[in-house]
Design an enzyme around this catalytic site. Structure first.
Site, PDB file in Angstrom:
ATOM      1  N   GLY A 122      38.167  56.541  40.625  1.00 31.35           N
ATOM      2  CA  GLY A 122      38.980  55.327  40.657  1.00 31.35           C
ATOM      3  C   GLY A 122      40.262  55.514  41.436  1.00 31.35           C
ATOM      4  O   GLY A 122      41.300  54.945  41.101  1.00 31.35           O
ATOM      5  N   LEU A 136      45.216  51.088  40.558  1.00 34.66           N
ATOM      6  CA  LEU A 136      46.613  51.269  40.163  1.00 34.66           C
ATOM      7  C   LEU A 136      46.845  52.654  39.573  1.00 34.66           C
ATOM      8  O   LEU A 136      47.760  53.372  39.982  1.00 34.66           O
ATOM      9  CB  LEU A 136      46.994  50.183  39.141  1.00 34.66           C
ATOM     10  CG  LEU A 136      48.375  50.277  38.496  1.00 34.66           C
ATOM     11  CD1 LEU A 136      49.472  50.064  39.529  1.00 34.66           C
ATOM     12  CD2 LEU A 136      48.503  49.240  37.372  1.00 34.66           C
ATOM     13  N   SER A 148      42.809  52.547  27.017  1.00 31.95           N
ATOM     14  CA  SER A 148      43.633  51.340  27.121  1.00 31.95           C
ATOM     15  C   SER A 148      44.176  50.999  25.755  1.00 31.95           C
ATOM     16  O   SER A 148      43.528  51.247  24.731  1.00 31.95           O
ATOM     17  CB  SER A 148      42.794  50.177  27.661  1.00 31.95           C
ATOM     18  OG  SER A 148      43.459  48.942  27.469  1.00 31.95           O
ATOM     19  N   SER A 149      45.354  50.394  25.710  1.00 27.21           N
ATOM     20  CA  SER A 149      45.941  50.020  24.424  1.00 27.21           C
ATOM     21  C   SER A 149      45.155  48.915  23.726  1.00 27.21           C
ATOM     22  O   SER A 149      45.343  48.676  22.534  1.00 27.21           O
ATOM     23  CB  SER A 149      47.393  49.583  24.606  1.00 27.21           C
ATOM     24  OG  SER A 149      47.483  48.474  25.488  1.00 27.21           O
ATOM     25  N   LYS A 193      35.811  51.270  26.160  1.00 24.65           N
ATOM     26  CA  LYS A 193      36.836  52.317  26.148  1.00 24.65           C
ATOM     27  C   LYS A 193      36.753  53.160  24.881  1.00 24.65           C
ATOM     28  O   LYS A 193      36.937  54.385  24.920  1.00 24.65           O
ATOM     29  CB  LYS A 193      38.228  51.678  26.293  1.00 24.65           C
ATOM     30  CG  LYS A 193      38.532  51.153  27.678  1.00 24.65           C
ATOM     31  CD  LYS A 193      38.563  52.271  28.701  1.00 24.65           C
ATOM     32  CE  LYS A 193      39.000  51.815  30.076  1.00 24.65           C
ATOM     33  NZ  LYS A 193      39.020  52.915  31.051  1.00 24.65           N
ATOM     34  N   LEU A 199      50.582  48.543  32.248  1.00 23.50           N
ATOM     35  CA  LEU A 199      51.005  49.243  33.451  1.00 23.50           C
ATOM     36  C   LEU A 199      51.303  48.283  34.594  1.00 23.50           C
ATOM     37  O   LEU A 199      50.789  47.168  34.643  1.00 23.50           O
ATOM     38  CB  LEU A 199      49.921  50.223  33.895  1.00 23.50           C
ATOM     39  CG  LEU A 199      49.510  51.277  32.865  1.00 23.50           C
ATOM     40  CD1 LEU A 199      48.254  51.996  33.316  1.00 23.50           C
ATOM     41  CD2 LEU A 199      50.649  52.265  32.632  1.00 23.50           C
ATOM     42  N   HIS A 217      47.280  40.770  35.443  1.00 23.10           N
ATOM     43  CA  HIS A 217      48.032  40.815  34.196  1.00 23.10           C
ATOM     44  C   HIS A 217      49.388  40.132  34.357  1.00 23.10           C
ATOM     45  O   HIS A 217      49.774  39.750  35.461  1.00 23.10           O
ATOM     46  CB  HIS A 217      48.191  42.262  33.739  1.00 23.10           C
ATOM     47  CG  HIS A 217      46.900  42.915  33.372  1.00 23.10           C
ATOM     48  ND1 HIS A 217      46.276  43.853  34.181  1.00 23.10           N
ATOM     49  CD2 HIS A 217      46.094  42.756  32.301  1.00 23.10           C
ATOM     50  CE1 HIS A 217      45.140  44.240  33.607  1.00 23.10           C
ATOM     51  NE2 HIS A 217      45.010  43.594  32.465  1.00 23.10           N
ATOM     52  N   ARG A 229      53.924  34.622  41.334  1.00 25.04           N
ATOM     53  CA  ARG A 229      54.329  33.236  41.121  1.00 25.04           C
ATOM     54  C   ARG A 229      55.773  33.001  41.546  1.00 25.04           C
ATOM     55  O   ARG A 229      56.103  31.967  42.143  1.00 25.04           O
ATOM     56  CB  ARG A 229      54.130  32.855  39.657  1.00 25.04           C
ATOM     57  CG  ARG A 229      52.663  32.640  39.296  1.00 25.04           C
ATOM     58  CD  ARG A 229      52.458  32.455  37.821  1.00 25.04           C
ATOM     59  NE  ARG A 229      53.167  31.287  37.330  1.00 25.04           N
ATOM     60  CZ  ARG A 229      53.338  31.017  36.039  1.00 25.04           C
ATOM     61  NH1 ARG A 229      52.853  31.852  35.121  1.00 25.04           N
ATOM     62  NH2 ARG A 229      53.971  29.938  35.669  1.00 25.04           N
ATOM     63  N   TRP A 274      53.948  29.974  30.511  1.00 24.57           N
ATOM     64  CA  TRP A 274      53.262  29.577  29.281  1.00 24.57           C
ATOM     65  C   TRP A 274      53.988  30.103  28.049  1.00 24.57           C
ATOM     66  O   TRP A 274      54.453  31.241  28.017  1.00 24.57           O
ATOM     67  CB  TRP A 274      51.833  30.115  29.264  1.00 24.57           C
ATOM     68  CG  TRP A 274      50.861  29.259  30.025  1.00 24.57           C
ATOM     69  CD1 TRP A 274      51.134  28.411  31.052  1.00 24.57           C
ATOM     70  CD2 TRP A 274      49.446  29.181  29.809  1.00 24.57           C
ATOM     71  NE1 TRP A 274      49.994  27.816  31.499  1.00 24.57           N
ATOM     72  CE2 TRP A 274      48.932  28.265  30.753  1.00 24.57           C
ATOM     73  CE3 TRP A 274      48.571  29.806  28.925  1.00 24.57           C
ATOM     74  CZ2 TRP A 274      47.579  27.952  30.823  1.00 24.57           C
ATOM     75  CZ3 TRP A 274      47.225  29.488  28.993  1.00 24.57           C
ATOM     76  CH2 TRP A 274      46.733  28.567  29.933  1.00 24.57           C
ATOM     77  N   ARG A 278      56.388  42.705  24.970  1.00 27.75           N
ATOM     78  CA  ARG A 278      55.415  43.626  25.545  1.00 27.75           C
ATOM     79  C   ARG A 278      56.124  44.865  26.097  1.00 27.75           C
ATOM     80  O   ARG A 278      57.283  44.810  26.490  1.00 27.75           O
ATOM     81  CB  ARG A 278      54.616  42.949  26.674  1.00 27.75           C
ATOM     82  CG  ARG A 278      53.751  41.769  26.250  1.00 27.75           C
ATOM     83  CD  ARG A 278      52.575  42.200  25.409  1.00 27.75           C
ATOM     84  NE  ARG A 278      51.714  41.079  25.063  1.00 27.75           N
ATOM     85  CZ  ARG A 278      51.846  40.331  23.979  1.00 27.75           C
ATOM     86  NH1 ARG A 278      52.828  40.588  23.110  1.00 27.75           N
ATOM     87  NH2 ARG A 278      51.015  39.332  23.732  1.00 27.75           N
TER      88      ARG A 278
END
Length: 315
Positions: free
Chosen positions: A12, A16, A109-110, A142, A168, A181, A189, A204, A211
Site C-alpha cells: 500500500g 496516505l 483502524s480505530s 480489520k 489520519l 474523510h 470545500r 453538517w 475527533r
C-alpha cells in the site's frame, strides 16, 4: 530491530499511510525497499501474492494496503469492503509466514472499537460491544487481520504486531467529494468556496462532536518505532491523545485556506458519534509521542493539496 540493508516490503505504498512509511524509511537511511502498485500486483489474488513473496522474500513487512473510504463509500460498497480487505490481509499474512518474514506490522483502524466504547478508548475495549453499522464490514476485516496476526503468533511463533491509528490526514490524502474523510473533505470545500468567491461554507450538524487527528508522517514514525522495539501480541493505539471539535477544526481550516467567508452549521443534519478519542497511554509509556501539531500539519496538508488540486477536477 531493522538494519539499513534489510529488505522491507511496504504493502500500500501509494496510499496516505504507506507513502508516509516509505518516506520515513528513506529518511532513516533504508534503501532496500520493495513495493508494487495495485496494477502490478493484485493483493486479493492468493497465488500472485504467494509468488511475489517467494520471489522477493522480504525480511520485514508493513501491511498498510486496504480498500478505504468515507462513510458513504463504506455503507454503499459493503461487500467490496469486506471481501477485498479480508483477502488482502489473509494473503499477505500467510505469504509472510510461508517465506519466514522476520516481522510484520499490520495497520488496523480505530473503527474496530465498539460504537459506544467509553472515552478515551483503551486497547482492551476491542470486541466488547457492537460496531458502528455504516463501516462494520471494514471494521470486521480489520478485526480479522488482528486475529490473524495473533493466531499466527500463537500457533507458529510469528512475530506479527498490530497497531490502531486514530483519524489520519496528510500528504497523499483522499480529497474525493463523496468518499473522503472529514478533514480532507473540509480542505477541499473551503478551497472551492474561496475560488468561487462564496460568502459561506455550510457544515453538517452542530459542530460539537470531537475527533482526534494525527498527521500521517507521525504515524509512520510510530510504526518504525514499534517495528524496532515492540514484540508483543497486544494491539497498540497510535494517536496524539487530544481531540478537537468539528467547529474548531473548521475554523482552523478556514484560517489555513485563507477563506474570508462565514461558517454555517446545518443543525438539521446529524452529528454522528459525540466523541472518538484513543487512549494512547500505552504507546506513551513505551517512549513514543507525536511531533506535529494540528496547525502545522494542516499547513503541510494544504500545501500538498494545492500541488495536486488539478487532479481532483477543481475549479
Amino acid at each position: 530491530m531493522m538494519n539499513l540493508e534489510d529488505k522491507i516490503y511496504i504493502a500500500g505504498h501509494k496510499g496516505l499511510v504507506g507513502s508516509a512509511i516509505a518516506r520515513a524509511l528513506k529518511k532513516s537511511g533504508f534503501t532496500n525497499l520493495i513495493y508494487k502498485t495495485s496494477k502490478e500486483l493484485d493483493l486479493r489474488n492468493q497465488a500472485d501474492v504467494a509468488a511475489f513473496f517467494n520471489e522477493e522474500r522480504p525480511q520485514f513487512v508493513f501491511l498498510a494496503a486496504a480498500k478505504v473510504g468515507g462513510i458513504m463509500a463504506n455503507n454503499t460498497y459493503r461487500a467490496d469492503f469486506l471481501y477485498d480487505n479480508l483477502m488482502i490481509v489473509s494473503n499477505i499474512v500467510h505469504a509472510a509466514y510461508a517465506v519466514k518474514v522476520k516481522k510484520l506490522l499490520f495497520l488496523g483502524s480505530s473503527c474496530i472499537y465498539p460504537k459506544m466504547a467509553p472515552q478515551p478508548i483503551k486497547e482492551e475495549y476491542l470486541l466488547t460491544g457492537a460496531l458502528e453499522h455504516t463501516n462494520e464490514p471494514y471494521a470486521i476485516a480489520k478485526i480479522a487481520g488482528i486475529k490473524l496476526c495473533e493466531s499466527y503468533r500463537e500457533q507458529y511463533g510469528a512475530n506479527y504486531i498490530s497497531v490502531m491509528p486514530t483519524n489520519l490526514y496528510g500528504i497523499n490524502d483522499n480529497y474525493h467529494p463523496q468518499n473522503s474523510h472529514v478533514l480532507p473533505a473540509l480542505l477541499r470545500r473551503f478551497y472551492e468556496a474561496k475560488i468561487a468567491g462564496a460568502k459561506e461554507v455550510t457544515i453538517w450538524g452542530t459542530g460539537n462532536p470531537k475527533r482526534e487527528f494525527l498527521y500521517a508522517d507521525d504515524l509512520a514514525d510510530a510504526c518504525l518505532f514499534l517495528m524496532n522495539t515492540y514484540d508483543e501480541k497486544e494491539i497498540v493505539n497510535i494517536g496524539c491523545g487530544d481531540d478537537i471539535s468539528i467547529k474548531e477544526l473548521a475554523a482552523a481550516i478556514k484560517e489555513v485556506t485563507a477563506f474570508d467567508g462565514d461558517l454555517v452549521f446545518d443543525v438539521s443534519k446529524p452529528d454522528g458519534t459525540p466523541r472518538k478519542l484513543l487512549d494512547v497511554s500505552k504507546i506513551h509509556s513505551l517512549g513514543w509521542h507525536h511531533k506535529t501539531s494540528l496547525k502545522e500539519g494542516l499547513k503541510l496538508a494544504y500545501q500538498d493539496f494545492l500541488t495536486k488540486q488539478e487532479l481532483f477536477s477543481l475549479a
